[in-house]
Design a protein around this motif. Structure first.
Motif, PDB file in Angstrom:
ATOM      1  N   TYR A  16       0.882  -0.965  -0.052  1.00  0.00           N
ATOM      2  CA  TYR A  16      -0.122   0.055  -0.006  1.00  0.00           C
ATOM      3  C   TYR A  16       0.944   1.321   0.095  1.00  0.00           C
ATOM      4  O   TYR A  16       0.541   2.234  -0.835  1.00  0.00           O
ATOM      5  N   ARG A  20       1.335   3.976  -3.108  1.00  0.00           N
ATOM      6  CA  ARG A  20       0.739   5.254  -2.796  1.00  0.00           C
ATOM      7  C   ARG A  20       1.651   6.440  -3.075  1.00  0.00           C
ATOM      8  O   ARG A  20       1.601   7.484  -3.769  1.00  0.00           O
ATOM      9  N   ALA A  26      -3.818   2.199  -4.749  1.00  0.00           N
ATOM     10  CA  ALA A  26      -3.541   1.078  -4.085  1.00  0.00           C
ATOM     11  C   ALA A  26      -4.695   0.318  -3.208  1.00  0.00           C
ATOM     12  O   ALA A  26      -4.714   0.215  -1.893  1.00  0.00           O
ATOM     13  N   SER A  27      -5.824   0.043  -4.155  1.00  0.00           N
ATOM     14  CA  SER A  27      -6.908  -0.330  -3.470  1.00  0.00           C
ATOM     15  C   SER A  27      -7.223  -1.831  -3.613  1.00  0.00           C
ATOM     16  O   SER A  27      -8.506  -2.335  -3.468  1.00  0.00           O
ATOM     17  N   PRO A  30      -2.979  -4.493  -2.576  1.00  0.00           N
ATOM     18  CA  PRO A  30      -2.422  -4.952  -1.257  1.00  0.00           C
ATOM     19  C   PRO A  30      -3.214  -5.887  -0.738  1.00  0.00           C
ATOM     20  O   PRO A  30      -2.960  -6.869   0.297  1.00  0.00           O
ATOM     21  N   ALA A  93      -8.021  -5.521   0.567  1.00  0.00           N
ATOM     22  CA  ALA A  93      -7.051  -4.062   0.918  1.00  0.00           C
ATOM     23  C   ALA A  93      -7.777  -3.170   1.820  1.00  0.00           C
ATOM     24  O   ALA A  93      -6.875  -2.397   2.553  1.00  0.00           O
ATOM     25  N   ASN A  97      -6.185  -1.572   5.528  1.00  0.00           N
ATOM     26  CA  ASN A  97      -6.454  -0.057   6.004  1.00  0.00           C
ATOM     27  C   ASN A  97      -7.174  -0.136   7.229  1.00  0.00           C
ATOM     28  O   ASN A  97      -6.855   1.213   7.870  1.00  0.00           O
TER      29      ASN A  97
END
Lengths: 459, 235
Positions: A16, A20, A26-27, A30, A93, A97
């Motif tokens: 991620y 970025r 980055a969705s 990851p 992903a 987060n």
């Protein structure tokens, strides 16, 4: 397995961060990394105190984004997959987060938009506290097959503990997992309701108990409405959250719940957005937010406006409108809206699948489920079918009663911009598919250039 | 002439319904009967010249079988008689010997055709299809969860592109004197004007021209060429 989980979290965060730094969303990646290292990643990630999934054929993006905004505004640290994919890696992903680098949950709430077909790979592992199902309609036959199939997936893979937030006016989804805890939302009779279907596609028209033709107490579009069976007494479920809109062009909507009637701002006059707002308010209420808190945050909430983008050159407005190809309901809604707008309109169809055209041939059966008949309404002065399937659209338009002289066919979308009618025209709509958005933007630019040229000549 | 459209409220998927609508435009003077799932089909106890049944969900396949199962004698009589049957998409599977579900359980079919079908969801089989029918070519598409095996019936046509009743077969559909059945789905009659003319002749209503013929032929010719382009992806 625990060690694998922590390695997966670490590398997922690392992926991620690197993506970025490269300016990417980055969705998705990851999540791919996390699931490759730890196949049980979705299951093992500790979940936030409130975990909501939103699925359904139409409206899930809007409802999920509104829920994310509302929970954030209510003070919850909320993580969602709004920038990413709605299949398993996208959810993975987003779950990354919601954790810190050590794998502990750092979010108060998570809201995940879930692709209905992919829900079998997500729901059993994420085990959401709440599942909002906006509706179930026909969609792409290649991916989604038919509504019964989509129903069976959601039904089979939703955990028994998940509370369902269901649309009482959608007979296709009200019967999901009858033993699960549930709350229904519905919209009371509205101005403009009908009692007989007008769309070509109106599924769920027979009683699920005795097969008798159902009677609509009120109907909005396709099968969305309230029904009863004249033979056995079956009926749409009563709404736990019954929403009333006294004036669709007004600015208030009332939620009647547990004998209490609460006023909220109406944030869109379009019927399907009234349902989206109703789903959001019902869900927030079921999550445990007070009516006062919901009122406060709804005052600052808007429906994400991604459907219509308008620009005016001289007297002519050029408007882009999303009309998902291969998805008859989305296209029907857009066809209906566009053809009912005031003024003389040209409608450009830039709907032919961008990927199918490259190495294959798009199956065009879906256009026979779309109400092209709306294009025969007065005020639609020309329909420009642009793209490799233009000749198929022409046949469909002729069958729908559109005059031959009002149909333009162009294999090349960009060339079409030079040929569409502009005299006596108030609006030119460019209807695009998700796969043709970039192409439609080019069409719009080229059309605007032509209109500016013509305007300069006149001056 | 009386034409029965079977179960239009549930046999309605993938644009197939347009075939019934187009047939009515071709035959405006004929009587069309639309039989809902709550009623017994007219062709079981009355003189019906043509029956059309089209794509349905897997769940509704089972419902239709259940509805017709108690009427096997009338069904056999109808198929042995003069009624002509047109079937598109997965409709013909219900008239086979059985359908095997994904969990290996079995649904007894109506036993008219000597074949059986096997479901394989969530694996969806999508493919363009093309084949020679008499002196014309059919351009079509199939999208389904199932395949049909051990079919001793005469095929409706042999594919020159894509697969037939199953991925290992070039034989597509079923043809009998009074049956044209095909896995091809969607607006088959609109996409294939020459096939439609043969159908009209077959049912005793030959036509020199058919509605929208010029536009349909243009779309058909363009598509036929596209189906022949090198490196074509079928799915």
């Amino acid at each position: 397995m625990r060690i694998l989980y922590h390695i997966a979290v670490f590398f997922s965060h690392l992926t991620y961060t690197l993506l970025r730094l490269l300016g990417r969303n980055a969705s998705h990646a990851p999540g791919v990394v996390a699931m490759a290292i730890c196949p049980r990643y979705l299951e093992m990630v500790p979940k936030a105190r409130i975990c909501i999934c939103v699925t359904g054929t139409n409206g899930k993006t809007t409802a999920a984004n509104m829920l994310t905004d509302c929970l954030t505004a209510a003070g919850y640290k909320t993580v969602s997959n709004r920038l990413g994919s709605n299949i398993a890696p996208g959810i993975a992903a987003a779950l990354t987060n919601s954790t810190n680098w050590f794998g502990a949950c750092k979010a108060d709430a998570t809201v995940f938009e879930v692709d209905e077909r992919a829900s079998r790979l997500i729901l059993p592992y994420v085990k959401p506290d709440f599942l909002v199902v906006t509706n179930i309609f026909r969609d792409s036959l290649k991916r989604n097959a038919n509504p019964d199939y989509i129903f069976s997936i959601i039904n089979d893979y939703t955990p028994a503990t998940t509370k369902l937030i269901l649309n009482a006016d959608d007979l296709a989804s009200v019967a999901l997992r009858p033993d699960n805890p549930r709350s229904y939302y519905g919209v009371a009779p509205l101005e403009g309701d009908i009692t007989e279907p007008i769309n070509l596609v109106s599924d769920n028209s027979t009683c699920p108990k005795c097969d008798t033709k159902l009677v609509y107490d009120y109907l909005r579009y396709h099968h969305i409405g309230h029904v009863h069976c004249p033979k056995c007494g079956f009926a749409s479920p009563a709404a736990d959250h019954l929403f009333t809109v006294p004036d669709v062009h007004g600015n208030v909507i009332y939620d009647e719940h547990n004998g209490e009637k609460t006023e909220y701002p109406l944030i869109s006059s379009i019927v399907f957005n009234i349902y989206n707002e109703s789903a959001v308010i019902a869900c927030l209420s079921e999550v445990g937010l007070t009516n006062e808190k919901i009122q406060e945050i709804m005052r600052n909430t808007a429906v994400p406006d991604t459907r219509l983008k308008e620009e005016k050159i001289g007297d002519i407005s050029v408007i882009m409108a999303m009309s998902k190809g291969q998805s008859c309901i989305s296209s029907c809604r857009t066809f209906d809206y566009v053809s009912n707008e005031p003024g003389n309109k040209v409608v450009m169809l830039v709907l032919d699948d961008y990927y199918d055209r490259k190495n294959s041939v798009e199956f065009i059966g879906w256009i026979y489920d779309v109400d092209y008949e709306f294009m025969a309404r007065p005020g639609v002065v020309q329909v420009a079918a642009a793209g490799p399937r233009c000749w198929d659209h022409r046949v469909r338009l002729l069958m729908a009663g559109v005059e031959e002289d009002n149909i333009l066919c162009c294999l090349d979308e960009l060339q079409c911009t030079e040929l569409v009618r502009t005299d006596g025209v108030d609006k030119i709509y460019i209807l695009y598919d998700t796969s043709t958005y970039n192409l439609a933007v080019k069409v719009k630019e080229k059309l605007i250039a032509r209109l500016k040229r013509e305007e300069a000549k006149c001056e | 002439m009386r034409i029965e459209i079977l179960y239009p409220e549930i046999c309605t998927l993938y644009g197939d319904k347009a075939n019934g609508r187009y047939l009515k435009e071709c035959l405006p003077q004929e009587e069309f009967i639309y039989t809902p799932i709550s009623e017994y089909p007219a062709f079981l106890n009355a003189d019906i010249d043509v029956v059309y049944i089209c794509s349905m969900s897997e769940k509704n396949q089972e419902k239709v079988i259940e509805k017709l199962n108690g009427r096997r004698a009338e069904l056999d009589a109808a198929f042995a008689g003069n009624t002509f049957f047109l079937m598109t998409g997965n409709a013909f599977e219900i008239f086979g010997k059985r359908i095997l579900r994904e969990d290996k359980s079995e649904i007894a079919g109506l036993g008219v055709f000597d074949c059986y079908s096997v479901r394989q969801s969530p694996k969806r089989f999508n493919s363009l299809t093309m084949g020679n029918f008499s002196d014309t070519e059919i351009v079509g598409y199939t999208s389904r969860f199932s395949h049909t095996f051990e079919c001793s019936e005469t095929p409706l046509f042999e594919v020159t592109l894509g697969s037939g009743l199953n991925p290992g077969s070039k034989k597509e559909g079923i043809e009998r004197e009074n049956v044209w059945a095909t896995y091809t789905l969607g607006p088959l009659l609109i996409a294939n004007p020459y096939f439609t003319k043969k159908l009209l002749a077959k049912i005793g209503r030959p036509a020199d021209t058919i509605p929208y013929e010029e536009a349909m032929v243009k779309a058909y010719d363009v598509k036929k060429e596209e189906y022949k382009k090198p490196g074509l992806e079928l799915a």
